[in-house]
Motif scaffolding. Structure first.
Motif, PDB file in Angstrom:
ATOM      1  N   PHE A   1      11.107  54.986  -5.770  1.00 24.48           N
ATOM      2  CA  PHE A   1      10.148  55.373  -4.729  1.00 24.48           C
ATOM      3  C   PHE A   1      10.177  54.383  -3.573  1.00 24.48           C
ATOM      4  O   PHE A   1      10.197  54.769  -2.394  1.00 24.48           O
ATOM      5  N   THR A   2      10.192  53.091  -3.887  1.00 24.56           N
ATOM      6  CA  THR A   2      10.171  52.057  -2.856  1.00 24.56           C
ATOM      7  C   THR A   2      11.445  52.075  -2.032  1.00 24.56           C
ATOM      8  O   THR A   2      11.426  51.811  -0.822  1.00 24.56           O
ATOM      9  N   LEU A   3      12.573  52.411  -2.664  1.00 22.99           N
ATOM     10  CA  LEU A   3      13.838  52.522  -1.928  1.00 22.99           C
ATOM     11  C   LEU A   3      13.739  53.584  -0.841  1.00 22.99           C
ATOM     12  O   LEU A   3      14.168  53.367   0.303  1.00 22.99           O
ATOM     13  N   PHE A   4      13.153  54.735  -1.178  1.00 22.28           N
ATOM     14  CA  PHE A   4      12.989  55.788  -0.179  1.00 22.28           C
ATOM     15  C   PHE A   4      11.998  55.370   0.907  1.00 22.28           C
ATOM     16  O   PHE A   4      12.184  55.694   2.092  1.00 22.28           O
ATOM     17  N   MET A   5      10.962  54.642   0.521  1.00 21.65           N
ATOM     18  CA  MET A   5      10.019  54.148   1.522  1.00 21.65           C
ATOM     19  C   MET A   5      10.698  53.121   2.437  1.00 21.65           C
ATOM     20  O   MET A   5      10.419  53.071   3.643  1.00 21.65           O
ATOM     21  N   PHE A   6      11.597  52.319   1.880  1.00 23.21           N
ATOM     22  CA  PHE A   6      12.349  51.362   2.701  1.00 23.21           C
ATOM     23  C   PHE A   6      13.168  52.091   3.757  1.00 23.21           C
ATOM     24  O   PHE A   6      13.244  51.650   4.915  1.00 23.21           O
ATOM     25  N   ILE A   7      13.786  53.213   3.378  1.00 27.57           N
ATOM     26  CA  ILE A   7      14.551  53.997   4.351  1.00 27.57           C
ATOM     27  C   ILE A   7      13.649  54.406   5.513  1.00 27.57           C
ATOM     28  O   ILE A   7      14.065  54.406   6.674  1.00 27.57           O
ATOM     29  N   GLY A   8      12.392  54.735   5.202  1.00 28.30           N
ATOM     30  CA  GLY A   8      11.443  55.072   6.261  1.00 28.30           C
ATOM     31  C   GLY A   8      11.168  53.913   7.206  1.00 28.30           C
ATOM     32  O   GLY A   8      10.947  54.115   8.401  1.00 28.30           O
ATOM     33  N   THR A   9      11.207  52.681   6.686  1.00 27.73           N
ATOM     34  CA  THR A   9      10.903  51.516   7.532  1.00 27.73           C
ATOM     35  C   THR A   9      12.028  51.191   8.502  1.00 27.73           C
ATOM     36  O   THR A   9      11.835  50.356   9.398  1.00 27.73           O
ATOM     37  N   LEU A  10      13.186  51.832   8.357  1.00 25.21           N
ATOM     38  CA  LEU A  10      14.286  51.568   9.288  1.00 25.21           C
ATOM     39  C   LEU A  10      13.940  52.034  10.695  1.00 25.21           C
ATOM     40  O   LEU A  10      14.622  51.675  11.653  1.00 25.21           O
ATOM     41  N   ARG A  11      12.861  52.795  10.817  1.00 21.19           N
ATOM     42  CA  ARG A  11      12.360  53.194  12.130  1.00 21.19           C
ATOM     43  C   ARG A  11      11.087  52.432  12.486  1.00 21.19           C
ATOM     44  O   ARG A  11      10.283  52.883  13.302  1.00 21.19           O
ATOM     45  N   SER A  12      10.912  51.266  11.861  1.00 19.26           N
ATOM     46  CA  SER A  12       9.715  50.463  12.105  1.00 19.26           C
ATOM     47  C   SER A  12      10.103  49.028  12.437  1.00 19.26           C
ATOM     48  O   SER A  12      11.252  48.744  12.783  1.00 19.26           O
ATOM     49  N   ASN A  13       9.151  48.101  12.314  1.00 21.99           N
ATOM     50  CA  ASN A  13       9.424  46.707  12.674  1.00 21.99           C
ATOM     51  C   ASN A  13      10.114  45.946  11.547  1.00 21.99           C
ATOM     52  O   ASN A  13      10.148  46.385  10.395  1.00 21.99           O
ATOM     53  N   ARG A  14      10.659  44.792  11.886  1.00 24.03           N
ATOM     54  CA  ARG A  14      11.440  44.003  10.928  1.00 24.03           C
ATOM     55  C   ARG A  14      10.589  43.512   9.766  1.00 24.03           C
ATOM     56  O   ARG A  14      11.060  43.440   8.628  1.00 24.03           O
ATOM     57  N   MET A  15       9.346  43.137  10.056  1.00 22.32           N
ATOM     58  CA  MET A  15       8.473  42.652   8.982  1.00 22.32           C
ATOM     59  C   MET A  15       8.360  43.680   7.877  1.00 22.32           C
ATOM     60  O   MET A  15       8.508  43.381   6.696  1.00 22.32           O
ATOM     61  N   LEU A  16       8.112  44.924   8.256  1.00 21.18           N
ATOM     62  CA  LEU A  16       7.950  45.987   7.275  1.00 21.18           C
ATOM     63  C   LEU A  16       9.253  46.242   6.515  1.00 21.18           C
ATOM     64  O   LEU A  16       9.245  46.505   5.311  1.00 21.18           O
ATOM     65  N   GLN A  17      10.363  46.132   7.208  1.00 16.76           N
ATOM     66  CA  GLN A  17      11.660  46.306   6.552  1.00 16.76           C
ATOM     67  C   GLN A  17      11.877  45.236   5.487  1.00 16.76           C
ATOM     68  O   GLN A  17      12.353  45.525   4.384  1.00 16.76           O
ATOM     69  N   VAL A  18      11.540  43.998   5.812  1.00 14.12           N
ATOM     70  CA  VAL A  18      11.704  42.901   4.850  1.00 14.12           C
ATOM     71  C   VAL A  18      10.819  43.123   3.628  1.00 14.12           C
ATOM     72  O   VAL A  18      11.261  42.952   2.485  1.00 14.12           O
ATOM     73  N   VAL A  19       9.565  43.519   3.846  1.00 14.89           N
ATOM     74  CA  VAL A  19       8.635  43.737   2.737  1.00 14.89           C
ATOM     75  C   VAL A  19       9.168  44.803   1.783  1.00 14.89           C
ATOM     76  O   VAL A  19       9.242  44.598   0.567  1.00 14.89           O
ATOM     77  N   PHE A  20       9.582  45.932   2.321  1.00 10.85           N
ATOM     78  CA  PHE A  20      10.006  47.037   1.453  1.00 10.85           C
ATOM     79  C   PHE A  20      11.391  46.799   0.853  1.00 10.85           C
ATOM     80  O   PHE A  20      11.658  47.245  -0.272  1.00 10.85           O
ATOM     81  N   PHE A  21      12.257  46.111   1.566  1.00 10.28           N
ATOM     82  CA  PHE A  21      13.575  45.795   1.005  1.00 10.28           C
ATOM     83  C   PHE A  21      13.438  44.844  -0.180  1.00 10.28           C
ATOM     84  O   PHE A  21      14.017  45.070  -1.250  1.00 10.28           O
ATOM     85  N   THR A  22      12.664  43.786   0.008  1.00  7.28           N
ATOM     86  CA  THR A  22      12.493  42.819  -1.077  1.00  7.28           C
ATOM     87  C   THR A  22      11.687  43.416  -2.230  1.00  7.28           C
ATOM     88  O   THR A  22      11.911  43.070  -3.396  1.00  7.28           O
ATOM     89  N   LEU A  23      10.768  44.328  -1.927  1.00  7.36           N
ATOM     90  CA  LEU A  23      10.008  44.982  -2.989  1.00  7.36           C
ATOM     91  C   LEU A  23      10.910  45.905  -3.817  1.00  7.36           C
ATOM     92  O   LEU A  23      10.776  45.988  -5.035  1.00  7.36           O
ATOM     93  N   THR A  24      11.838  46.585  -3.154  1.00  6.63           N
ATOM     94  CA  THR A  24      12.806  47.425  -3.872  1.00  6.63           C
ATOM     95  C   THR A  24      13.617  46.578  -4.848  1.00  6.63           C
ATOM     96  O   THR A  24      13.772  46.933  -6.027  1.00  6.63           O
ATOM     97  N   ILE A  25      14.129  45.453  -4.359  1.00  2.81           N
ATOM     98  CA  ILE A  25      14.902  44.558  -5.220  1.00  2.81           C
ATOM     99  C   ILE A  25      14.045  44.058  -6.374  1.00  2.81           C
ATOM    100  O   ILE A  25      14.502  43.983  -7.522  1.00  2.81           O
ATOM    101  N   LEU A  26      12.784  43.729  -6.086  1.00  2.00           N
ATOM    102  CA  LEU A  26      11.883  43.210  -7.116  1.00  2.00           C
ATOM    103  C   LEU A  26      11.709  44.215  -8.250  1.00  2.00           C
ATOM    104  O   LEU A  26      11.824  43.857  -9.433  1.00  2.00           O
TER     105      LEU A  26
END
Length: 204
Positions: free
Chosen positions: A119-144
């Motif tokens: 689920f978080t991976l798909f949400m990370f894809i959504g953040t690619l149209r947002s700011n860098r902070m949000l991208q970092v949060v969701f990318f690292t959360l996916t890995i976690l």
């Protein structure tokens, strides 16, 4: 007599709920992953923070994002707030007289974490149209989530510790996002940068 249609514009003057949601997520994520990294055991501090900050505060922020017509923010905060409440339930239900027989084993928890990771991976894809902070949060959360799932599937304690340190970084990233949004709004300028916002998707 002619009828002239009149356009009515409604301006949203409500406060930004995202900092509260990011704070609830960030603080509880750091505290839980200090446990995962081996600094202390699961205790009432984590459980209390999980219920009230990770759970209730995030769900409240999600409901406010819904009122602001922000589907991404509403889904993210409400979902991860519910994650925290469900995680606390996984810990506490087996401690009750009626729930002892329903304790989750590592394999089942692994699937639980794996689904959250997908689920978080798909949400990370959504953040690619947002700011860098949000991208970092969701990318690292996916890995976690994937690291924790792998640790439960394999029983590898080293993976669990690595996930803990990675999760601390994830939580601090969200905490930074909270502080940055609050200070930037208070001062009316960029005090702490969030990265270039591209378009549409937002938690702010």
């Amino acid at each position: 007599m002619t009828n002239n249609p009149t356009a009515l514009a409604i301006k949203d003057t409500t406060a930004n709920p995202a900092p509260l949601g990011l704070l609830g997520f960030g603080m509880t994520t750091v505290l839980l992953n200090l446990h995962n990294a081996g600094f202390y055991s699961v205790n009432s501090m984590i459980i209390g923070m999980g219920i009230f900050m990770g759970g209730i505060a995030q769900i409240f922020a999600g409901l406010q994002e819904w009122k602001k017509n922000n589907t991404f923010g509403a889904t993210a905060f409400t979902a991860y707030g519910s994650f925290w409440l469900s995680l606390v339930a996984l810990w506490l239900i087996p401690k009750t007289s009626f729930g002892a027989a329903y304790a989750s084993d590592e394999k089942s928890v692994g699937f639980y974490l794996l689904l959250w990771g997908i689920f978080t991976l798909f949400m990370f894809i959504g953040t690619l149209r947002s700011n860098r902070m949000l991208q970092v949060v969701f990318f690292t959360l996916t890995i976690l989530f994937f690291l924790l799932a792998a640790a439960d599937f394999t029983g590898n304690e080293t993976l669990h510790i690595i996930a803990g340190y990675e999760g601390i970084f994830c939580g601090l990233s969200a905490f930074y996002g909270c502080v940055a949004q609050v200070l930037n709004e208070v001062y009316g300028k960029t005090v702490l940068p969030l990265g270039v916002k591209r378009t549409t998707v937002k938690i702010e």
